[in-house]
Design a protein around this motif. Structure first.
Motif: not given
Length: 237
Positions: A48-74
Motif C-alpha cells: 500500500e502507499p506509504f501515506k496510508a502506512f504513516l496514517a496507521e503509525h502516528p509518530g513516525i517522521t518521514l525525511h530525505t535519506f540524509g536528514d533521517a540518518a542525521a536524526a539517528s543517534d547512532g
C-alpha cells in the motif's frame, strides 16, 4: 533511542513498525518525501502507499535519506534496494559518519540477460552482482570508511526478522558480520530485542558474501514450500 530506517518498502516498514512498538523514535528516509507521500497506488509488490502506512503509525517522521540518518543517534538500518544502495548511501556519507549501519540489501540485478535463466513465478531469477569475490556489504563499507557497516537480517524475510517467534516459536538462527565488534554487538542487541535467541556472530564483513549468496537458496526453499510460506533456518551445533 533515535533510529533511522532508510527505505519505505515492505521490509523497511516491518522494522519501522517494530521499532516504534519497542518505544524507539523512528526516523524514516526516502529519496523524495513529497513524491513518496503523493503516491496513491500500490507498488509492484502490492504494498500500500506509504501515506496510508504513516496514517496507521502516528509518530513516525518521514525525511530525505540524509536528514533521517542525521536524526539517528547512532543506529541506521538500510532498506534501500541493493542496486541503488552504494550510490544513495555515498551521497549521505557525512550524516552516516561514526554510526552503525545495518545493511540487509541483496545485490540483485533484475531481468538479467543470462545464458541459463532460472524461471520463477515472477520471471527470471535476478542475478547477484557482486558475487563470490565481493559483496554489497563490503562495497558499502569501502564507500563509507567512517561508518561501521554490519551485514545482517539478509537471510530472512524482514517480517520474520522483527517477529522470529512467528516461525518455529523462534527456534532458528540469525547471522551478523562486520569489521567492528561493538557494531556487531549493537546489531545483536537489536535482534534480541526483536525476540531472537540464536544469533551467530560470523565475524568479519567478508562473510557478507555468504549471506548475500544465500538469497538464491532462500528462494529455492520458498518455492518448494509454497510461495509466501514463512520459514527459518537453524544452525545445529
Amino acid at each position: 533511542m533515535k533510529i533511522a530506517v532508510l527505505g519505505t518498502g515492505g521490509g523497511a516498514r516491518a522494522h519501522i513498525a517494530k521499532l516504534a512498538e519497542l518505544g524507539h523514535e523512528v526516523h524514516v528516509g526516502t529519496r523524495d518525501p513529497e513524491a513518496t507521500l503523493a503516491r496513491t497506488e500500490p507498488d509492484m509488490m502490492g504494498t500500500e502507499p506509504f501515506k496510508a502506512f504513516l496514517a496507521e503509525h502516528p509518530g513516525i517522521t518521514l525525511h530525505t535519506f540524509g536528514d533521517a540518518a542525521a536524526a539517528s543517534d547512532g543506529l541506521v538500518i538500510n532498506g534501500i534496494d541493493g542496486h541503488s544502495a552504494v550510490t544513495a548511501l555515498t551521497a549521505i556519507a557525512d550524516q552516516l559518519a561514526g554510526k552503525t549501519l545495518i545493511d540487509y540489501a541483496v545485490p540483485y540485478i533484475y531481468n538479467p540477460d543470462v545464458e541459463h535463466p532460472w524461471p520463477t513465478p515472477w520471471g527470471t531469477m535476478p542475478k547477484l552482482d557482486p558475487c563470490d569475490v565481493d559483496s554489497l556489504g563490503e562495497r558499502i563499507q569501502r564507500a563509507l570508511p567512517r561508518t561501521k557497516v554490519v551485514k545482517s537480517f539478509v537471510t530472512q524475510e524482514q517480517a520474520t526478522v522483527v517477529n522470529p517467534k512467528a516461525v518455529g516459536n523462534g527456534d532458528h538462527t540469525m547471522f551478523v558480520a562486520g569489521e567492528d565488534a561493538d557494531a556487531r554487538q549493537q546489531a545483536i542487541d537489536l535482534l534480541k530485542s526483536y525476540g531472537w535467541a540464536d544469533v551467530l556472530d560470523l565475524g568479519p564483513l567478508v562473510c557478507a558474501r555468504g549471506m548475500e549468496m544465500y538469497a538464491h537458496m532462500h528462494s529455492a526453499i520458498g518455492f518448494a514450500l509454497g510461495f509466501g510460506t514463512h520459514f527459518g533456518i537453524k544452525v545445529v551445533r
